[in-house]
Design an enzyme around this catalytic site. Structure first.
Site, PDB file in Angstrom:
ATOM      1  N   ASP A   1     -10.285   3.303  10.704  1.00  0.00           N
ATOM      2  CA  ASP A   1      -9.654   2.105  11.270  1.00  0.00           C
ATOM      3  C   ASP A   1     -10.078   1.805  12.698  1.00  0.00           C
ATOM      4  O   ASP A   1      -9.251   1.505  13.559  1.00  0.00           O
ATOM      5  CB  ASP A   1      -8.127   2.203  11.156  1.00  0.00           C
ATOM      6  CG  ASP A   1      -7.655   2.080   9.719  1.00  0.00           C
ATOM      7  OD1 ASP A   1      -7.743   0.979   9.171  1.00  0.00           O
ATOM      8  OD2 ASP A   1      -7.222   3.096   9.131  1.00  0.00           O
TER       9      ASP A   1
ATOM     10  N   ASP B   1      -9.545  -3.142   1.352  1.00  0.00           N
ATOM     11  CA  ASP B   1      -9.666  -2.666   2.736  1.00  0.00           C
ATOM     12  C   ASP B   1     -11.064  -2.091   2.909  1.00  0.00           C
ATOM     13  O   ASP B   1     -11.494  -1.229   2.132  1.00  0.00           O
ATOM     14  CB  ASP B   1      -8.588  -1.599   2.986  1.00  0.00           C
ATOM     15  CG  ASP B   1      -8.555  -1.127   4.433  1.00  0.00           C
ATOM     16  OD1 ASP B   1      -9.617  -0.713   4.947  1.00  0.00           O
ATOM     17  OD2 ASP B   1      -7.465  -1.134   5.042  1.00  0.00           O
TER      18      ASP B   1
ATOM     19  N   HIS C   1      -8.535  -6.506   4.027  1.00  0.00           N
ATOM     20  CA  HIS C   1      -8.201  -5.784   5.244  1.00  0.00           C
ATOM     21  C   HIS C   1      -9.529  -5.463   5.905  1.00  0.00           C
ATOM     22  O   HIS C   1     -10.230  -4.533   5.501  1.00  0.00           O
ATOM     23  CB  HIS C   1      -7.439  -4.487   4.938  1.00  0.00           C
ATOM     24  CG  HIS C   1      -5.964  -4.681   4.915  1.00  0.00           C
ATOM     25  ND1 HIS C   1      -5.061  -3.649   4.830  1.00  0.00           N
ATOM     26  CD2 HIS C   1      -5.224  -5.808   5.008  1.00  0.00           C
ATOM     27  CE1 HIS C   1      -3.833  -4.138   4.849  1.00  0.00           C
ATOM     28  NE2 HIS C   1      -3.896  -5.433   4.950  1.00  0.00           N
TER      29      HIS C   1
ATOM     30  N   TRP D   1       0.860  -1.180   0.000  1.00  0.00           N
ATOM     31  CA  TRP D   1       0.000   0.000   0.000  1.00  0.00           C
ATOM     32  C   TRP D   1       0.897   1.231   0.000  1.00  0.00           C
ATOM     33  O   TRP D   1       1.785   1.339   0.833  1.00  0.00           O
ATOM     34  CB  TRP D   1      -0.923   0.064   1.227  1.00  0.00           C
ATOM     35  CG  TRP D   1      -1.635   1.390   1.270  1.00  0.00           C
ATOM     36  CD1 TRP D   1      -2.633   1.798   0.445  1.00  0.00           C
ATOM     37  CD2 TRP D   1      -1.336   2.510   2.125  1.00  0.00           C
ATOM     38  NE1 TRP D   1      -2.997   3.101   0.742  1.00  0.00           N
ATOM     39  CE2 TRP D   1      -2.223   3.555   1.760  1.00  0.00           C
ATOM     40  CE3 TRP D   1      -0.422   2.724   3.158  1.00  0.00           C
ATOM     41  CZ2 TRP D   1      -2.215   4.801   2.396  1.00  0.00           C
ATOM     42  CZ3 TRP D   1      -0.411   3.959   3.799  1.00  0.00           C
ATOM     43  CH2 TRP D   1      -1.304   4.982   3.415  1.00  0.00           C
TER      44      TRP D   1
ATOM     45  N   LYS E   1      -7.333   2.292  -2.812  1.00  0.00           N
ATOM     46  CA  LYS E   1      -7.858   3.283  -1.858  1.00  0.00           C
ATOM     47  C   LYS E   1      -8.592   4.410  -2.566  1.00  0.00           C
ATOM     48  O   LYS E   1      -8.306   4.715  -3.725  1.00  0.00           O
ATOM     49  CB  LYS E   1      -6.710   3.838  -1.007  1.00  0.00           C
ATOM     50  CG  LYS E   1      -7.183   4.668   0.175  1.00  0.00           C
ATOM     51  CD  LYS E   1      -6.144   4.729   1.289  1.00  0.00           C
ATOM     52  CE  LYS E   1      -6.638   5.632   2.401  1.00  0.00           C
ATOM     53  NZ  LYS E   1      -5.914   5.474   3.652  1.00  0.00           N
TER      54      LYS E   1
ATOM     55  N   ASP F   1     -12.068   6.628   6.664  1.00  0.00           N
ATOM     56  CA  ASP F   1     -11.188   5.473   6.862  1.00  0.00           C
ATOM     57  C   ASP F   1     -10.541   5.536   8.244  1.00  0.00           C
ATOM     58  O   ASP F   1      -9.332   5.693   8.377  1.00  0.00           O
ATOM     59  CB  ASP F   1     -10.116   5.489   5.747  1.00  0.00           C
ATOM     60  CG  ASP F   1      -9.173   4.305   5.843  1.00  0.00           C
ATOM     61  OD1 ASP F   1      -9.582   3.254   6.364  1.00  0.00           O
ATOM     62  OD2 ASP F   1      -8.020   4.443   5.382  1.00  0.00           O
TER      63      ASP F   1
HETATM   64  C1  RNT Z   1      -3.749   2.508   4.828  1.00  0.00           C
HETATM   65  C2  RNT Z   1      -3.861   1.071   4.512  1.00  0.00           C
HETATM   66  C3  RNT Z   1      -2.761   0.199   5.047  1.00  0.00           C
HETATM   67  C4  RNT Z   1      -2.352   0.513   6.475  1.00  0.00           C
HETATM   68  C5  RNT Z   1      -1.380  -0.470   7.084  1.00  0.00           C
HETATM   69  C6  RNT Z   1      -0.834  -0.007   8.385  1.00  0.00           C
HETATM   70  O1  RNT Z   1      -4.853   3.220   4.487  1.00  0.00           O
HETATM   71  O2  RNT Z   1      -5.095   0.592   4.938  1.00  0.00           O
HETATM   72  O3  RNT Z   1      -3.132  -1.130   4.922  1.00  0.00           O
HETATM   73  O4  RNT Z   1      -3.452   0.658   7.310  1.00  0.00           O
HETATM   74  O5  RNT Z   1      -0.399  -0.746   6.187  1.00  0.00           O
HETATM   75 ZN    ZN Z   2      -5.407  -1.534   4.884  1.00  0.00          ZN
END
Ligand code: RNT
Ligand code: ZN
Length: 416
Positions: free
Chosen positions: A293, A256, A283, A182, A225, A291
């Protein structure tokens, strides 16, 4: 009859054998991401740094892992609390570099030997990730797509080394190491030469992938992304970019769950991808408004992803990785919640009477399909989950808070 026996007979009525489901569930690997334990800091410098360059953690809960030993200890704790088989997803910035600074274009296999040894000891095969952020040469927003030849060469070298290291890891552990790439490349403001940047990224990837590695050793995944912090107007490696790149170059996509518009249905993408690509990397994450997380929960979105993996029959072609980082709560608790949530979603999906659902659907009995799906929500899922936890000698949900709190008091408090 025990609660599990009762549950078993409820599911049996719809032709679902809970015992074989539990056997199947145990074998599905979930790749636990190393970066929840230290807020994506990594260990390149004596004081692990703060994440930057497209990655941001919020929160300052005490007890974050400050050394590799602490991180391993925390992961070992997590392993006592999550049922089923797992892998560890390692970022390149988590190598063991000793007292001298090793830059990203200098990393070698030896920096990960300790992880390989430890992973063998705890039974946790490794996956790997290049680290294209939290670095001065990523500060202007471009790495592999940089128009500055020096910057671009630096990151190409990093990417090549990551592939070599991943192949070496795969060889050491006798199972392919999945390498996710990424890059944060993009811009905050409207960008004129989008075509130019995307051509450069394509060129960089072509060079990086010139070396072929055996699929038994390592496999490449490319993470798409939509937008990020500092790349609101333009992301070079967009979904369309990598969809095309992956299809033409036989690479895996990494999807992701946080990398799309929040209203998009991620689960709906999977059948289209898996029809044309052999494999996929996920992911699993929980975006809130963006985003963000957040820790993965056993919610509808995750259930739907798991359902699609099961229903498509492509579970074995799918690599399930997690990607969340929450520094505002107990980090071990965050890990445990997220890993267990993913496993619960898989169980929930596996317990569904797929043949019967399809029979109703094909027979035009739309109400039947709807009603049978609705029924899944009130069947004794919890008893089957408890049984799974017991069979794998991990605590039931009821006991988690006490266990995590005790670890906080005895281990994490000592770190502050
Ligand atoms: C970032 C991506 C990536 C990271 C990791 C830490 O937007 O999702 O995967 O979160 O590499
Ligand atoms: Zn990711």
């Amino acid at each position: 009859m025990s609660p599990y026996e009762t549950a078993k007979s409820r599911y049996a009525r719809y032709g679902v054998d809970t015992d074989s489901v539990l056997d199947q569930l145990a074998k599905i690997p979930i790749s636990i991401h190393c970066w929840q334990g230290d807020d994506v800091g990594g260990f390149e410098r004596p004081d692990s740094q703060l994440a930057g360059g497209g990655i941001q953690t919020t929160g300052n809960h005490p007890g974050k892992a400050k050394t590799i030993e602490q991180l391993r200890l925390d992961i070992e704790k997590v392993l006592t609390l999550v049922p089923g088989s797992h892998r560890l997803n390692l970022h390149a910035s988590y190598g063991e570099f000793g007292s001298t600074f090793v830059d990203r274009d200098q990393i070698e296999e030896k920096h990960y030997q300790g992880w390989v040894d430890w992973s063998r000891k705890v039974g946790l095969p490794l996956d790997f990730n290049g680290t294209f952020f939290s670095h001065p040469l990523a500060d202007d927003g471009y790495t592999l797509a940089s128009k500055d030849e020096r910057i671009r060469r630096f990151w190409i070298e990093h990417a090549k080394r990551c592939r070599k290291i991943a192949a070496w890891i795969g060889e050491q552990q006798g199972s392919p190491c999945i390498l996710d790439t990424w890059v944060p490349d993009g811009a905050k403001n409207y960008t004129v030469d989008k075509f130019g940047y995307r051509s450069i990224l394509k060129e960089s990837l072509d060079e990086i992938f010139e070396t072929e590695y055996d699929a038994d050793l390592m496999r490449d995944a490319l993470e798409t992304k939509l937008f990020g912090i500092g790349s609101e107007a333009f992301v070079v490696g967009s979904h369309e970019f990598y969809m095309n790149y992956a299809a033409r170059n036989n690479k895996m996509l990494c999807i992701d769950m946080g990398h799309f518009h929040t209203e998009e249905d991620i689960s709906d993408k999977l059948s289209s991808i898996l029809l044309f690509d052999d494999e996929i990397l996920l992911h699993v994450s929980r975006p809130m408004h963006w985003d963000s997380d957040h820790v993965v929960l056993f919610n509808d979105k995750v259930k739907m992803v798991a359902e699609e993996l099961v229903r498509s029959g492509k579970l074995e072609n799918s690599h399930i990785g997690l990607d969340f980082f929450d520094a505002s709560i107990n980090r071990i608790g965050a890990w445990v919640t997220g890993v267990r949530a993913m496993r619960k979603a898989l169980l929930f999906a596996l317990l569904q009477p797929i043949d019967l659902l399809i029979e109703y659907e094909e027979g035009g009995n739309g109400y039947g399909t709807m009603s049978l799906l609705e029924l899944q929500n009130v069947l004794p899922f919890g008893q089957v989950w408890d049984e799974f936890c017991s069979r794998h000698n991990v605590p039931l949900e009821d006991d988690l808070i006490d266990i995590i709190s005790a670890y906080e008091k005895t281990v994490l408090k000592e770190r502050t």
